[in-house]
Design an enzyme around this catalytic site. Structure first.
Site, PDB file in Angstrom:
ATOM      1  N   CYS A  86      20.884 -41.485 -13.285  1.00 55.55           N
ATOM      2  CA  CYS A  86      19.628 -40.741 -13.302  1.00 55.55           C
ATOM      3  C   CYS A  86      18.862 -41.016 -14.594  1.00 55.55           C
ATOM      4  O   CYS A  86      18.377 -42.130 -14.795  1.00 55.55           O
ATOM      5  CB  CYS A  86      19.893 -39.254 -13.078  1.00 55.55           C
ATOM      6  SG  CYS A  86      18.441 -38.319 -12.551  1.00 55.55           S
ATOM      7  N   HIS A 196      23.799 -38.944  -8.176  1.00 52.21           N
ATOM      8  CA  HIS A 196      24.812 -38.378  -9.067  1.00 52.21           C
ATOM      9  C   HIS A 196      26.199 -38.377  -8.422  1.00 52.21           C
ATOM     10  O   HIS A 196      26.616 -37.361  -7.848  1.00 52.21           O
ATOM     11  CB  HIS A 196      24.437 -36.946  -9.435  1.00 52.21           C
ATOM     12  CG  HIS A 196      23.290 -36.829 -10.374  1.00 52.21           C
ATOM     13  ND1 HIS A 196      23.452 -36.849 -11.740  1.00 52.21           N
ATOM     14  CD2 HIS A 196      21.963 -36.692 -10.149  1.00 52.21           C
ATOM     15  CE1 HIS A 196      22.259 -36.724 -12.323  1.00 52.21           C
ATOM     16  NE2 HIS A 196      21.344 -36.631 -11.374  1.00 52.21           N
ATOM     17  N   GLU A 198      28.976 -38.103  -9.862  1.00 51.13           N
ATOM     18  CA  GLU A 198      29.839 -37.150 -10.569  1.00 51.13           C
ATOM     19  C   GLU A 198      29.770 -35.750  -9.977  1.00 51.13           C
ATOM     20  O   GLU A 198      30.625 -34.902 -10.263  1.00 51.13           O
ATOM     21  CB  GLU A 198      29.474 -37.102 -12.067  1.00 51.13           C
ATOM     22  CG  GLU A 198      28.203 -36.370 -12.425  1.00 51.13           C
ATOM     23  CD  GLU A 198      26.931 -37.191 -12.283  1.00 51.13           C
ATOM     24  OE1 GLU A 198      25.886 -36.760 -12.811  1.00 51.13           O
ATOM     25  OE2 GLU A 198      26.969 -38.264 -11.634  1.00 51.13           O
TER      26      GLU A 198
END
Length: 222
Positions: A86, A196, A198
């Site tokens: 990002c 994302h 994660e």
């Protein structure tokens, strides 16, 4: 695997990244403040998401001039693995480590939603745990994720297999050219992506598809 996360004023996904890396690798990452001049000896450096410096000037533009970036560029050029997610993707393009640029979303609105990603290239250190053509879920949260490259650059990255992930099944949230969601450098050791991974590593988060990216990196370091 030894990892490090660079933190800037305005980073807001650094703790998510710390958690993901510790959970998957079993080792707590080093935290590197942006004013430091040297990165620790590490296998992987991550530039996390957020809104460094409030996205003033351009998203990632000020952070790309931070002191630590000089050493990041040096280590990336020497072959160290670097992942930008990002805002991290924006910073890596502003620093010249990745081709292209990230512009305002086509709709000029912040988007926060789940999208589908297609794995275009599974022969990279970031994607070896995926299968080519595999479509997986991943969240996005950004305002300036519209990836753009001129015609010559676009042809080069497509021909070189540098596009690793695309938005799939019509879920492109930002207008990125050719649905590009993740692109790497020509050497294959630096990847930037807007989604994302994660944030999708545990069933409590709603799924574990994002683990495959980190498991790919772990396998490379083994």
């Amino acid at each position: 695997m030894k990892t490090a996360v660079i933190v800037f004023p305005g980073s807001n996904r650094d703790r998510d990244m710390f958690h993901a890396l510790e959970l998957i690798t079993g080792t707590r990452p080093a935290s590197v403040w942006h004013t430091e001049s040297e990165l620790p000896d590490t296998d992987l450096v991550i530039v996390p998401g957020g809104f460094s410096y409030g996205d003033y000037l351009r998203a990632g533009a000020i952070a790309a001039r931070s002191p630590i970036l000089k050493d990041l560029v040096k280590k990336a050029n020497a072959g160290v693995t670097v992942l930008g997610v990002c805002n991290g993707f924006q910073i890596l393009t502003e620093a010249g480590l990745l081709p292209g640029a990230l512009m305002r979303n086509a709709g000029l609105n912040f988007v926060c939603k789940e999208v589908k990603l297609e794995t275009v290239n599974d022969a990279t250190r970031f994607s070896s745990s995926f299968k080519k053509g595999q479509v997986w879920r991943c969240p996005v949260a950004h305002h300036d994720g519209n990836y753009f490259a001129d015609a010559d650059t676009l042809k080069a990255i497509e021909d070189n297999g540098q596009v690793v992930f695309r938005y799939g099944e019509g879920t492109n949230p930002n207008g990125s050219i050719d649905d590009i969601a993740g692109v790497m450098n020509a050497k294959g050791n630096v990847l930037g992506m807007m989604p994302h991974p994660e944030n999708l590593i545990e069933d409590l988060n709603g799924g574990t598809e994002g683990r495959l990216l980190f498991e790919s990196l772990l396998a490379k370091a083994a």
